[in-house]
Design an enzyme around this catalytic site. Structure first.
Site, PDB file in Angstrom:
ATOM      1  CG  ASP A   1     -10.881  12.726  -2.300  1.00  0.00           C
ATOM      2  OD1 ASP A   1      -9.776  12.162  -2.256  1.00  0.00           O
ATOM      3  OD2 ASP A   1     -11.108  13.818  -1.745  1.00  0.00           O
TER       4      ASP A   1
ATOM      5  CG  ASP B   1      -0.695  15.501  -0.479  1.00  0.00           C
ATOM      6  OD1 ASP B   1      -1.293  16.352  -1.158  1.00  0.00           O
ATOM      7  OD2 ASP B   1      -0.175  15.744   0.622  1.00  0.00           O
TER       8      ASP B   1
ATOM      9  CE  LYS C   1      -0.233  26.928  -2.959  1.00  0.00           C
ATOM     10  NZ  LYS C   1       0.752  27.673  -2.119  1.00  0.00           N
TER      11      LYS C   1
ATOM     12  CG  ASP D   1      -1.939   1.116   1.203  1.00  0.00           C
ATOM     13  OD1 ASP D   1      -2.305   1.538   0.094  1.00  0.00           O
ATOM     14  OD2 ASP D   1      -2.375   1.554   2.286  1.00  0.00           O
TER      15      ASP D   1
ATOM     16  CG  ASN E   1       9.635   9.268  -2.106  1.00  0.00           C
ATOM     17  OD1 ASN E   1       8.627   8.872  -2.687  1.00  0.00           O
ATOM     18  ND2 ASN E   1      10.308  10.341  -2.496  1.00  0.00           N
TER      19      ASN E   1
ATOM     20  CD  GLU F   1       2.209   8.058   5.031  1.00  0.00           C
ATOM     21  OE1 GLU F   1       2.498   9.257   4.823  1.00  0.00           O
ATOM     22  OE2 GLU F   1       1.268   7.459   4.459  1.00  0.00           O
TER      23      GLU F   1
END
Length: 314
Positions: A241, A205, A209, A127, A180, A153
């Site tokens: 989303d 994430d 921008k 994941d 990473n 993570e």
């Protein structure tokens, strides 16, 4: 494997237990919830249904229900402690971290898989962007001797807290790493002793921008690394989303049609909307971000790809 439904059967468990009480739901649904087949989108109906079911289950009035309450309800069976330790301090899920920083630009050291997992030859799910880790722990708890789980993570406090929770649960088939994925995925997965059967990238994430778009996790080098390490018939599950992010991820994986096929091309029973997004979550459990987003009325855009068996030349 071979179908979207198999994600739930093989990566979760057969069926979703702990069903909500249905008593009184029909009257609640009449209070503003649109049934399937009418003008409201299917995802909106599902969102409203879950909110009503949660109200019935918890005794909350709908106006009192908050998304953290829904998260707690969704993962109540894990019985996780929230006050982990004073040294961790406040742990923020939405903390912004720059994946291009120097501390995350070097591949992490590969762990001794024999020390990490009880059986390091089991099929592996990775994941990418595992967040709090609840979603992966929920899966691991239901597949103790069947599958291993690795969460990557870039927010270190989340990894530390997840490690504490894993010890509390006594799980030996799950591991979290402060890493990473862009720089470490290939080095980690290529050394694992068993097959890589599933990679998930769930609500990464969005870095809204434009100048920060280069920080988004799904870039061609990572996609190539995932595909190269994935076992034949292995799958990739992506969701967001944010439509722009979902389309960007989709374009990356759609660019490899000779290697990957979307699940509805393989299984005609898999339902998608007119734009090719899955109508439901194939895992049987929502991530925290997914819960928050649906609570706010957002649609979740999902795709599942399966690696094809490459025919030998000649």
């Amino acid at each position: 494997m071979g179908s979207c439904v198999c994600l739930r059967q093989h990566y979760c468990y057969g069926g979703v237990g702990g069903a909500f009480q249905r008593r009184g739901l029909s009257s609640l649904f009449r209070k503003g919830v649109v049934a399937p087949g009418l003008t409201a989108p299917f995802y909106q109906y599902q969102r409203n249904r879950r909110r009503v079911e949660a109200c019935v289950s918890t005794g909350f009035k709908e106006q009192e229900l908050r998304s953290p309450d829904l998260v707690a309800l969704e993962y109540a069976d894990l019985n996780l402690t929230h006050n982990v330790s004073q040294e961790l301090g406040h742990v923020r899920i939405r903390q912004h971290v720059n994946p291009l920083s120097s501390s995350l630009s070097v591949p992490v050291e590969v762990p001794d898989w024999n020390q990490v997992f009880r059986d390091p030859t089991l099929p592996l799910m990775v994941d990418i962007g595992s967040g709090s880790g609840r979603f992966l722990m929920w899966l691991a708890k239901r597949n103790l001797v069947v599958r291993n789980y690795l969460g990557l993570e870039i927010r270190q406090k989340l990894v530390k807290r997840a490690d504490v929770w894993v010890k509390e649960l006594g799980l030996s088939n799950i591991h979290f790493m402060y890493a990473n994925a862009t720089t470490s995925f290939n080095q980690l997965v290529s050394t694992y002793h068993g097959p890589l059967i599933l990679v998930s990238i769930l609500c990464p994430d969005p870095y809204f921008k434009r100048k920060h778009h280069k920080r988004r996790v799904v870039q061609k080098p990572l996609v190539d690394s995932i595909v190269n390490n994935l076992t034949p018939h292995g799958q990739v599950f992506i969701q967001s989303d944010v439509l722009d992010v979902a389309l960007e991820m989709r374009n990356q994986f759609d660019s490899l049609p000779h290697v990957l096929k979307h699940i509805d091309e393989i299984e005609s029973s898999v339902l998608c909307d007119s734009e090719g997004w899955l109508l439901s979550n194939p895992m049987g459990k929502r991530t925290e971000r997914e819960i928050h987003a649906e609570f706010e009325g957002a649609k979740i855009y999902r795709r599942v790809y399966q690696k094809q068996v490459q025919k030998a030349l000649g």
